[in-house]
Structures are given as C-alpha cells and as structure tokens.
Design a protein around this motif. Sequence first.
Motif, PDB file in Angstrom:
ATOM      1  N   MET A   1       1.452  17.970  -2.450  1.00 42.65           N
ATOM      2  CA  MET A   1       1.650  16.842  -1.685  1.00 42.65           C
ATOM      3  C   MET A   1       2.665  17.097  -0.726  1.00 42.65           C
ATOM      4  O   MET A   1       3.796  17.600  -1.089  1.00 42.65           O
ATOM      5  CB  MET A   1       2.030  15.641  -2.806  1.00 42.65           C
ATOM      6  CG  MET A   1       2.195  14.367  -2.052  1.00 42.65           C
ATOM      7  SD  MET A   1       2.762  13.034  -3.001  1.00 42.65           S
ATOM      8  CE  MET A   1       4.176  13.310  -3.545  1.00 42.65           C
ATOM      9  N   ILE A   2       2.173  16.813   0.433  1.00 43.90           N
ATOM     10  CA  ILE A   2       3.128  17.008   1.536  1.00 43.90           C
ATOM     11  C   ILE A   2       4.193  15.691   1.706  1.00 43.90           C
ATOM     12  O   ILE A   2       5.166  15.920   2.118  1.00 43.90           O
ATOM     13  CB  ILE A   2       2.302  17.311   3.018  1.00 43.90           C
ATOM     14  CG1 ILE A   2       1.577  18.645   2.907  1.00 43.90           C
ATOM     15  CG2 ILE A   2       3.155  17.406   4.222  1.00 43.90           C
ATOM     16  CD1 ILE A   2       0.355  18.516   3.895  1.00 43.90           C
ATOM     17  N   ASP A   3       3.514  14.757   1.571  1.00 45.17           N
ATOM     18  CA  ASP A   3       4.332  13.406   1.649  1.00 45.17           C
ATOM     19  C   ASP A   3       3.781  12.308   1.188  1.00 45.17           C
ATOM     20  O   ASP A   3       2.558  12.370   1.001  1.00 45.17           O
ATOM     21  CB  ASP A   3       4.580  13.305   3.547  1.00 45.17           C
ATOM     22  CG  ASP A   3       5.540  12.225   3.681  1.00 45.17           C
ATOM     23  OD1 ASP A   3       6.499  12.052   2.993  1.00 45.17           O
ATOM     24  OD2 ASP A   3       5.589  11.729   4.678  1.00 45.17           O
ATOM     25  N   SER A   4       4.636  11.290   1.089  1.00 45.82           N
ATOM     26  CA  SER A   4       4.081   9.976   0.493  1.00 45.82           C
ATOM     27  C   SER A   4       4.909   8.800   0.989  1.00 45.82           C
ATOM     28  O   SER A   4       6.401   9.030   1.494  1.00 45.82           O
ATOM     29  CB  SER A   4       4.180  10.013  -1.073  1.00 45.82           C
ATOM     30  OG  SER A   4       5.478   9.984  -1.375  1.00 45.82           O
ATOM     31  N   GLN A   5       4.307   7.861   1.398  1.00 41.56           N
ATOM     32  CA  GLN A   5       5.060   6.638   1.936  1.00 41.56           C
ATOM     33  C   GLN A   5       4.799   5.143   1.299  1.00 41.56           C
ATOM     34  O   GLN A   5       3.437   5.048   1.414  1.00 41.56           O
ATOM     35  CB  GLN A   5       5.035   6.646   3.345  1.00 41.56           C
ATOM     36  CG  GLN A   5       5.664   5.201   4.017  1.00 41.56           C
ATOM     37  CD  GLN A   5       7.239   5.372   4.030  1.00 41.56           C
ATOM     38  OE1 GLN A   5       7.730   6.476   4.314  1.00 41.56           O
ATOM     39  NE2 GLN A   5       7.817   4.355   3.850  1.00 41.56           N
ATOM     40  N   ASP A   6       5.520   4.456   0.893  1.00 35.63           N
ATOM     41  CA  ASP A   6       5.184   3.335   0.048  1.00 35.63           C
ATOM     42  C   ASP A   6       5.442   2.061   0.828  1.00 35.63           C
ATOM     43  O   ASP A   6       6.063   2.328   2.185  1.00 35.63           O
ATOM     44  CB  ASP A   6       5.505   3.058  -1.154  1.00 35.63           C
ATOM     45  CG  ASP A   6       7.045   3.252  -1.579  1.00 35.63           C
ATOM     46  OD1 ASP A   6       7.906   3.082  -0.292  1.00 35.63           O
ATOM     47  OD2 ASP A   6       7.504   3.462  -2.409  1.00 35.63           O
TER      48      ASP A   6
ATOM     49  N   LEU B   1       0.803  -1.107   0.047  1.00 35.91           N
ATOM     50  CA  LEU B   1      -0.011  -0.136   0.048  1.00 35.91           C
ATOM     51  C   LEU B   1       1.077   1.270   0.046  1.00 35.91           C
ATOM     52  O   LEU B   1       2.096   1.275   0.380  1.00 35.91           O
ATOM     53  CB  LEU B   1      -0.915  -0.059   1.091  1.00 35.91           C
ATOM     54  CG  LEU B   1      -1.751  -1.346   1.441  1.00 35.91           C
ATOM     55  CD1 LEU B   1      -2.594  -0.857   2.719  1.00 35.91           C
ATOM     56  CD2 LEU B   1      -2.831  -1.511   0.227  1.00 35.91           C
ATOM     57  N   VAL B   2       0.165   2.317  -0.469  1.00 37.19           N
ATOM     58  CA  VAL B   2       0.978   3.540  -0.546  1.00 37.19           C
ATOM     59  C   VAL B   2       0.117   4.839   0.388  1.00 37.19           C
ATOM     60  O   VAL B   2      -1.031   4.559   0.069  1.00 37.19           O
ATOM     61  CB  VAL B   2       1.366   4.095  -1.886  1.00 37.19           C
ATOM     62  CG1 VAL B   2       2.122   5.360  -1.801  1.00 37.19           C
ATOM     63  CG2 VAL B   2       1.976   3.087  -2.755  1.00 37.19           C
ATOM     64  N   ASP B   3       0.673   5.502   1.018  1.00 36.98           N
ATOM     65  CA  ASP B   3       0.053   6.595   1.711  1.00 36.98           C
ATOM     66  C   ASP B   3       0.487   7.937   1.428  1.00 36.98           C
ATOM     67  O   ASP B   3       1.634   8.137   1.284  1.00 36.98           O
ATOM     68  CB  ASP B   3       0.218   6.403   3.286  1.00 36.98           C
ATOM     69  CG  ASP B   3      -0.347   7.479   4.012  1.00 36.98           C
ATOM     70  OD1 ASP B   3      -1.565   7.160   4.628  1.00 36.98           O
ATOM     71  OD2 ASP B   3       0.054   8.660   4.270  1.00 36.98           O
TER      72      ASP B   3
END
Length: 217
Positions: free
Chosen positions: A146-151, A88-90
């Motif tokens: 986009m502030i941040d992303s995490q996969d 998943l990615v956030d």
Amino acid sequence: MKTIASCVEDILIKQPFLEEALFRKIINFSALSEELQTPVSAMLGKHVKTSAIMMALRRYAPPVHLRQSHKLKAVMKQLGDITVRSNLVDYTFSNSESLIKSHAKLIETLDSKSFYGFSRGIYESNIVVSASEKQAVVKAFQSEKMIDSQDDLSAISIGLPKDNSRISGLYYQIFKRFAWEGISLYEVISTTNEFTVLVESHLVDQAFSAIKNLNAD
C-alpha cells in the motif's frame, strides 16, 4: 524559430484564465502588452515593443472550446443529476502480479450498497470504498504494497450529456470552476456518461455548489 506571436501564444497557453479573459474581451490589450513585454523580450533575447505584442494579442486565435463557448454553454445546461456520497476511503497500491486476485477477493465480499471505484494505472492502482469496507480492503490486500491511504473523503458525481466525449472543452469547464473556487481535487473517476470527483469532506459543500453552478452560468 521563435517569434513574438509564438511567445505570446506560449504564455497564454500556460495561463488559461488569462487566455479566456482575453477572448471575452474583458482585459485591456494595452495593459496586458506592457505586462508581457518583459517575458517576451526575455524569450526572444531582445527588446520588443509593446505595440508589436499588442498586434500579436489581437491576432491570437483562441482554442476551439473558447470559440464555441455559446455551444458549450448550451451543453452545460444538459448536465444531469448530482449525487453526493460521504465517509469514503481512498487506497493506492503498487501494481503486482497478484493485485487482480486481491481485487477479486474484495469484490466478492463488498456490500452492493457500498460505494466502490477502481482505477488502474501503469505502476499503481486506486480503490475508493465506503469506510464500512475498510476491514475488507485490509484483508483482501494484506499481501500487497500500500502506497497511501486517505479517509474522510466525499464523492460528488454528475451525469454527463450524451456524446460528451465529442464535446471539446467540457472537462476544461469543470476543472476551471474548481480551480477558480480554490478547490483541490483528491481523485477523479470518470466513466462514459458520469464524472466523479473526490474531495476532502470539509470541502464537499463548496465543491457541490461549484458543480451546481456549472449549468447556471
């Protein structure tokens, strides 16, 4: 006005594990009184005897969720199925006037079998999707900040018993288990009868075991 009892209460509230150990009577009152003597004396600005602290500890009224621990344990036995979704990615975006429209574009293209979660705060919003939907998110939100992303995240969902919103201490027990196991939660998603946590994928097995053991205590 500060009293010995109020100082002791302030310390215990900030240390829930200590508070629970005290309630379960698995901690030595005398030893704890000696441990608290310095901070309590500092809070009151004068020397405090350990005997006075011990009296405050014995008179301390624990929170409702601790006093109703037997009832809470019965509720924990009613937790539902546990489901795990991986890869998943956030994403975190700043809220804007156009964010809802961007969100609508994404929903139109999402695969019905993909994992999807959305939460909106005052200043920012989060979207959690299957990694296969990465390009769809980028396209739909190309005009957003986009502030941040995490996969490489995994989601663990658990069904909650009926009327869980009226059960004091339920979420405390869940979060306590994660804290006790040293598991950091990346994100939390909650609906009326379902609770989902996002963790980094290398922690998923440990997090799964922690949740599974909630109803085994």
